[in-house]
Design a protein around this motif. Structure first.
Motif, PDB file in Angstrom:
ATOM      1  N   ALA A   1       1.109  -1.004  -0.166  1.00 55.37           N
ATOM      2  CA  ALA A   1       0.218   0.204  -0.109  1.00 55.37           C
ATOM      3  C   ALA A   1       0.617   1.066   0.190  1.00 55.37           C
ATOM      4  O   ALA A   1       1.750   1.388   0.522  1.00 55.37           O
ATOM      5  CB  ALA A   1      -0.800   0.041   1.317  1.00 55.37           C
TER       6      ALA A   1
ATOM      7  N   ARG B   1      -1.121  -4.434   1.407  1.00 55.05           N
ATOM      8  CA  ARG B   1      -2.702  -3.527   0.819  1.00 55.05           C
ATOM      9  C   ARG B   1      -4.122  -4.368   1.498  1.00 55.05           C
ATOM     10  O   ARG B   1      -5.086  -3.631   1.718  1.00 55.05           O
ATOM     11  CB  ARG B   1      -2.421  -3.228  -0.836  1.00 55.05           C
ATOM     12  CG  ARG B   1      -4.047  -2.371  -1.448  1.00 55.05           C
ATOM     13  CD  ARG B   1      -2.940  -2.577  -2.747  1.00 55.05           C
ATOM     14  NE  ARG B   1      -3.568  -3.318  -3.195  1.00 55.05           N
ATOM     15  CZ  ARG B   1      -4.060  -4.161  -4.248  1.00 55.05           C
ATOM     16  NH1 ARG B   1      -5.847  -3.603  -3.694  1.00 55.05           N
ATOM     17  NH2 ARG B   1      -4.026  -4.715  -4.557  1.00 55.05           N
TER      18      ARG B   1
ATOM     19  N   SER C   1      -4.528  -1.040   6.124  1.00 53.85           N
ATOM     20  CA  SER C   1      -4.265  -2.457   5.408  1.00 53.85           C
ATOM     21  C   SER C   1      -6.007  -2.166   5.121  1.00 53.85           C
ATOM     22  O   SER C   1      -6.773  -2.049   5.663  1.00 53.85           O
ATOM     23  CB  SER C   1      -4.115  -3.640   5.957  1.00 53.85           C
ATOM     24  OG  SER C   1      -2.764  -2.995   5.911  1.00 53.85           O
TER      25      SER C   1
END
Length: 291
Positions: free
Chosen positions: A5, A16, A39
């Protein structure tokens, strides 16, 4: 591996998409910390009812942290990044990290990790086991992406993560998992795959001896725990910790360690009797202490 991410420069990267299998105490805590780190988390449970219970566990944990000012965003904002599935085949294929937090049963954990490996071809396969062999869990799987990622209860509060390496794990995976754990604000220790790892082996050894002392009438549970807290600086005595973990869980670990390491880990009869009576600690309201 899946792309990490994008985070502000002041924040370390976290995966992510994270999958967590099992929405009990440990699983809910793991979901909590990854949501709070940014997340998107998919919680997998055996059926829709258990998935709903898992979500309630996560929400309760987040609400409590919100009251104490411990969340990066509101609980509602974080919960918007949580979804559930009741089939492992429905996990997102681009999952970057999958953490199994199912009961301490080797066959069950291997089956779970195997299904995730097939569904999520790039995911790191992490086990939250506190004692089972990572080498045996990785057998027949893409072992280069299997690692032990042992969190501690309560997960949002406890600072430690124990990473357990087996011979086949790739150095890249080990480095990624360490970075992810540190991005969660955890302190990492790394240990070789061995029975009980470092923490369970030592913790269970002290806990079993404390139970033997109660069994032999050496001292009361209260006095044993007070002695370890005030005499040795333990934040919690070994018997209260046994209650917190669960006598049934500790019994299972002790039996495994006795098979692997010998008689010094043989569970005391008192422990077996308490488990047989359903006196499992905090989760049943009674163990060495009343909860």
């Amino acid at each position: 591996m899946s792309e990490l991410a994008s985070e502000p420069s002041t924040q370390p990267a976290v995966p992510r998409i994270v999958a967590v299998v099992g929405g009990g105490t440990m699983g809910a805590g793991i979901v909590h910390i990854f949501l709070n780190a940014g997340s998107r988390v998919v919680l997998a449970e055996a059926d829709a009812e258990r998935a709903a219970t898992g979500v309630r566990n996560v929400e309760a944990s987040l609400r409590k942290a919100e009251e104490r000012g411990k969340l990066a965003q509101s609980a509602d904002a974080l919960l918007a990044n949580l979804s559930t599935v009741d089939k492992l085949t429905d996990l997102p294929p681009d999952t970057a990290l999958a953490v199994e937090a199912v009961p301490e049963n080797l066959d069950l954990k291997r089956a779970v990790l195997g299904q995730i490996a097939d569904t999520c071809p790039e995911a790191v396969l992490a086990s939250n086991t506190s004692s089972l062999s990572i080498t045996e869990l990785a057998a027949g799987l893409p072992g280069d992406r299997v690692i032990g990622m042992h969190f501690f209860n309560p997960v949002p509060v406890q600072a430690l993560v124990e990473l357990v390496h087996h011979a086949g794990v790739s150095t890249d995976v080990a480095a990624r998992v360490r970075a992810w754990a540190e991005a969660l604000g955890k302190t990492v220790i790394e240990v070789r795959d061995a029975p009980g790892f470092a923490t369970s082996r030592l913790g269970v050894a002290v806990g079993l001896e404390a139970i033997r002392m109660v069994e032999e009438g050496v001292a009361s549970p209260e006095d044993i725990d007070t002695g370890m807290r005030l005499g040795y600086g333990w934040p919690m005595g070994p018997l209260r910790l046994t209650d917190l973990v669960g006598l049934d869980v500790r019994l299972s670990i002790a039996e495994h360690l006795a098979r692997e390491l010998g008689d010094r880990f043989t569970p005391p009869q008192l422990m077996r009797d308490m488990v047989a009576r359903g006196e499992l600690g905090r989760k049943t309201g009674r163990g060495f202490f009343t909860w």
